[in-house]
Design a protein around this motif. Structure first.
Motif, PDB file in Angstrom:
ATOM      1  N   UNK A 256       0.836  -1.204   0.000  1.00  0.00           N
ATOM      2  CA  UNK A 256       0.000   0.000   0.000  1.00  0.00           C
ATOM      3  C   UNK A 256       0.873   1.256   0.000  1.00  0.00           C
ATOM      4  N   UNK A 257       1.962   1.203   0.764  1.00  0.00           N
ATOM      5  CA  UNK A 257       2.885   2.347   0.770  1.00  0.00           C
ATOM      6  C   UNK A 257       3.440   2.584  -0.625  1.00  0.00           C
ATOM      7  N   UNK A 258       3.779   1.491  -1.301  1.00  0.00           N
ATOM      8  CA  UNK A 258       4.344   1.635  -2.648  1.00  0.00           C
ATOM      9  C   UNK A 258       3.288   2.218  -3.582  1.00  0.00           C
ATOM     10  N   UNK A 259       2.046   1.714  -3.462  1.00  0.00           N
ATOM     11  CA  UNK A 259       0.981   2.191  -4.352  1.00  0.00           C
ATOM     12  C   UNK A 259       0.729   3.689  -4.131  1.00  0.00           C
ATOM     13  N   UNK A 260       0.843   4.117  -2.894  1.00  0.00           N
ATOM     14  CA  UNK A 260       0.618   5.536  -2.605  1.00  0.00           C
ATOM     15  C   UNK A 260       1.884   6.373  -2.837  1.00  0.00           C
ATOM     16  N   UNK A 261       2.944   5.706  -3.247  1.00  0.00           N
ATOM     17  CA  UNK A 261       4.251   6.348  -3.499  1.00  0.00           C
ATOM     18  C   UNK A 261       4.834   6.993  -2.246  1.00  0.00           C
ATOM     19  N   UNK A 262       4.664   6.295  -1.137  1.00  0.00           N
ATOM     20  CA  UNK A 262       5.204   6.817   0.129  1.00  0.00           C
ATOM     21  C   UNK A 262       6.719   6.605   0.202  1.00  0.00           C
ATOM     22  N   UNK A 263       7.209   5.520  -0.383  1.00  0.00           N
ATOM     23  CA  UNK A 263       8.671   5.341  -0.404  1.00  0.00           C
ATOM     24  C   UNK A 263       9.326   6.490  -1.183  1.00  0.00           C
ATOM     25  N   UNK A 264       8.678   6.845  -2.289  1.00  0.00           N
ATOM     26  CA  UNK A 264       9.178   7.962  -3.100  1.00  0.00           C
ATOM     27  C   UNK A 264       9.197   9.250  -2.284  1.00  0.00           C
ATOM     28  N   UNK A 266       9.653   9.457   0.856  1.00  0.00           N
ATOM     29  CA  UNK A 266      10.760   9.413   1.818  1.00  0.00           C
ATOM     30  C   UNK A 266      12.047   9.799   1.109  1.00  0.00           C
ATOM     31  N   UNK A 267      12.269   9.229  -0.056  1.00  0.00           N
ATOM     32  CA  UNK A 267      13.457   9.603  -0.847  1.00  0.00           C
ATOM     33  C   UNK A 267      13.131   9.409  -2.328  1.00  0.00           C
ATOM     34  N   UNK A 268      13.239  10.478  -3.100  1.00  0.00           N
ATOM     35  CA  UNK A 268      12.944  10.391  -4.540  1.00  0.00           C
ATOM     36  C   UNK A 268      13.723   9.234  -5.154  1.00  0.00           C
ATOM     37  N   UNK A 269      13.023   8.450  -5.956  1.00  0.00           N
ATOM     38  CA  UNK A 269      13.715   7.359  -6.644  1.00  0.00           C
ATOM     39  C   UNK A 269      13.565   6.019  -5.942  1.00  0.00           C
ATOM     40  N   UNK A 270      13.053   6.039  -4.686  1.00  0.00           N
ATOM     41  CA  UNK A 270      12.878   4.766  -3.958  1.00  0.00           C
ATOM     42  C   UNK A 270      11.527   4.168  -4.378  1.00  0.00           C
ATOM     43  N   UNK A 271      11.618   3.274  -5.347  1.00  0.00           N
ATOM     44  CA  UNK A 271      10.397   2.675  -5.908  1.00  0.00           C
ATOM     45  C   UNK A 271      10.421   1.188  -5.641  1.00  0.00           C
ATOM     46  N   UNK A 272       9.297   0.629  -5.303  1.00  0.00           N
ATOM     47  CA  UNK A 272       9.230  -0.824  -5.136  1.00  0.00           C
ATOM     48  C   UNK A 272       8.070  -1.338  -5.965  1.00  0.00           C
ATOM     49  N   UNK A 273       8.330  -2.376  -6.723  1.00  0.00           N
ATOM     50  CA  UNK A 273       7.267  -2.880  -7.594  1.00  0.00           C
ATOM     51  C   UNK A 273       6.910  -4.311  -7.247  1.00  0.00           C
ATOM     52  N   UNK A 274       5.796  -4.757  -7.834  1.00  0.00           N
ATOM     53  CA  UNK A 274       5.219  -6.042  -7.435  1.00  0.00           C
ATOM     54  C   UNK A 274       6.207  -7.225  -7.440  1.00  0.00           C
TER      55      UNK A 274
END
Ligand code: ATP
Length: 457
Positions: A256-264, A266-274
């Motif tokens: 859910x954090x990834x879908x909402x781009x919360x990692x991004x 926290x730090x631009x470029x921090x992406x996590x995919x399925x």
């Protein structure tokens, strides 16, 4: 409330609440149990973390309560809170009811004593802003919300409630939202004031199987767009991330954090995919593997999860994110070292022709359990994962050479570069199963060097 409590709580928690209520009654101080404890109670679940709020001097109340219960105290005067610690290690938090103002979004709030209504209004979500009044007989009336935050001088007799009178105080629609399975902020600036609530919203939503109400979700997204997370110290972001990783089903929250781009955020470029989440999912299944269970049981799961979350990042971004999260120094060093170890292991496992047993042993011997676990899942294919398994099932149990340098000297060898060759030969023999004991190692050394004088360098 009392009946519900006796169904959901152990006798010890009830006794504790009775004691809190009694002291509140004797001192004419309105006391409440609040927050997650009440939320979980209303959901029919016991929560052993008891948070007590006192309308009045919470520090003094906590001192008296601790003295009565034989508990230790750790007061935090700036926030008017005290942690009581009991001899069995359990805790109880006592806080002064307070109102909060945020001079700067994202900073810690200014705190002033307040009423229970104000204390509930400063909370994150409606479902966390429920209270049970333990020690004042009259129900709170709407016009009492502004009552001065001092004891309760109106009461002349000590009041020890029977418990039947314990009353639920729901000033923000918390019960309705529990029924509708909804996460709702209490005002539109909630995420601006305190962006840690972004993480908390996801955590409670996923833990409870609730949904963020539309406006809450919009305000959360707006706060992300406005880069409100930037205002949080690394320490606070890190703590929220850990709180999420400690949830039994943390992967739902991470997705859910990834879908909402919360990692991004926290730090631009921090992406996590399925696909990466599927690898993370395999991590939680390692202990179903009879061979890898032994190392999975030794790992610090939080550390391996962090290693996994940071894994897709290129070197420079990895260090940037670590810098942003600012974990404790020791963990930072460990994560950096784990990453280096895994990179080396995976490079070795990918080698063609495949690594020999000795090479595999050298590759994996002494790496941290966290590196080993992450290597096993990140290896990506069965052949490489099989090599990791081979290390743990065959090579590691065989591999340890028993003889030391002292033993070689005792056997007549003179210290020098040849020692390295001897140990190499012993390791090889161990890994091939040709020797299995200290005695057999000695025999092998004697066979290799029947006349030790000749190899005295
Ligand atoms: P858990 O079951 O995870 O412990 P909890 O609700 O008890 O849930 P805590 O983090 O211990 O969570 O917080 C206790 C209470 O303090 C919450 O229920 C909430 O009312 C309040 N609270 C905690 N953090 C915040 C915050 N950032 N903003 C507003 N209120 C908060």
């Amino acid at each position: 409330m009392r009946k519900l409590m006796s169904e959901c709580l152990p006798a010890r928690s009830l006794e504790l609440l009775d004691q809190v209520a009694r002291l509140g009654g004797e001192r004419h101080v309105p006391v409440y149990v609040v927050g997650g404890f009440v939320r979980d109670l209303m959901l029919g679940a016991g929560n052993l973390d008891i948070d007590v709020v006192v309308e009045g001097n919470g520090l003094r109340f906590a001192r008296e309560l601790a003295a009565r219960l034989g508990a230790g105290t750790t007061p935090h005067p700036r926030f008017g809170t005290t942690v009581l610690t009991f001899p069995d290690g359990s805790h109880l938090d006592v806080a002064t009811a307070r109102r909060e103002t945020y001079r700067q979004p994202g900073a810690l709030p200014d705190v002033k004593p307040g009423t229970i209504a104000e204390d509930m209004a400063r909370r994150d979500f409606s479902i966390n802003s429920l209270a049970i009044r333990l020690s004042v007989p009259e129900p709170l009336k709407p016009d009492e919300k502004d009552r001065a935050p001092v004891g309760n001088p109106g009461l002349s007799e000590p009041h020890c409630p029977s418990g039947e009178e314990w009353e639920l105080i729901d000033l923000n629609g918390g019960v309705r939202d529990l029924q509708n399975k909804t996460i709702r902020i209490l005002h539109d600036d909630s995420f601006v004031d305190d962006p840690t609530r972004i993480f908390r919203a996801v955590r409670f939503e996923q833990r409870l199987g609730f949904t963020m109400e539309k406006n809450t979700q919009e305000k959360l997204k707006q706060a992300l767009r406005d880069q409100r997370v930037d205002r949080l110290s690394g320490h606070r972001v890190f703590n929220e991330l850990i709180a999420i990783l400690e949830e039994p089903d943390c992967l739902n929250s991470l997705r859910r954090m990834a879908a909402l781009e919360i990692f991004q955020a926290v730090e631009r470029g921090w992406k996590l995919e399925e696909p990466h989440f599927q690898v993370l999912e395999n991590l939680s299944r390692l202990d179903e593997d009879p061979v890898l269970k032994q190392v999975a049981d030794q790992q610090d799961t939080l550390r391996t999860m962090l290693l996994g979350l940071l894994w897709p990042l290129a070197e420079a971004l990895f260090h940037k994110v670590l810098g942003r999260l600012d974990p404790p120094g020791k963990l930072r060093v460990e994560l950096t070292r784990d990453r280096q170890q895994v990179l080396k292991i995976l490079e070795g496992l990918a080698r063609q022709p495949a690594v020999t047993d000795v090479e595999l042993y050298r590759l994996m011997d002494g790496v941290s359990p966290e590196s080993a676990c992450w290597s096993a899942v990140a290896a990506g294919d069965e052949r490489k994962a099989g090599l990791v398994r081979r290390f743990f099932s065959v090579l590691r149990p065989r591999g340890k050479v028993s003889l030391t340098g002292q033993d070689l000297i005792r056997l007549g060898l003179k210290p020098g570069p040849r020692f390295q060759e001897v140990f190499e030969a012993l390791l090889q023999a161990r890994l091939e199963g040709r020797v299995g004991s200290r005695e057999e190692e000695e025999t092998l050394v004697r066979e290799m060097f029947p006349d030790p004088d000749r190899i005295r360098n």
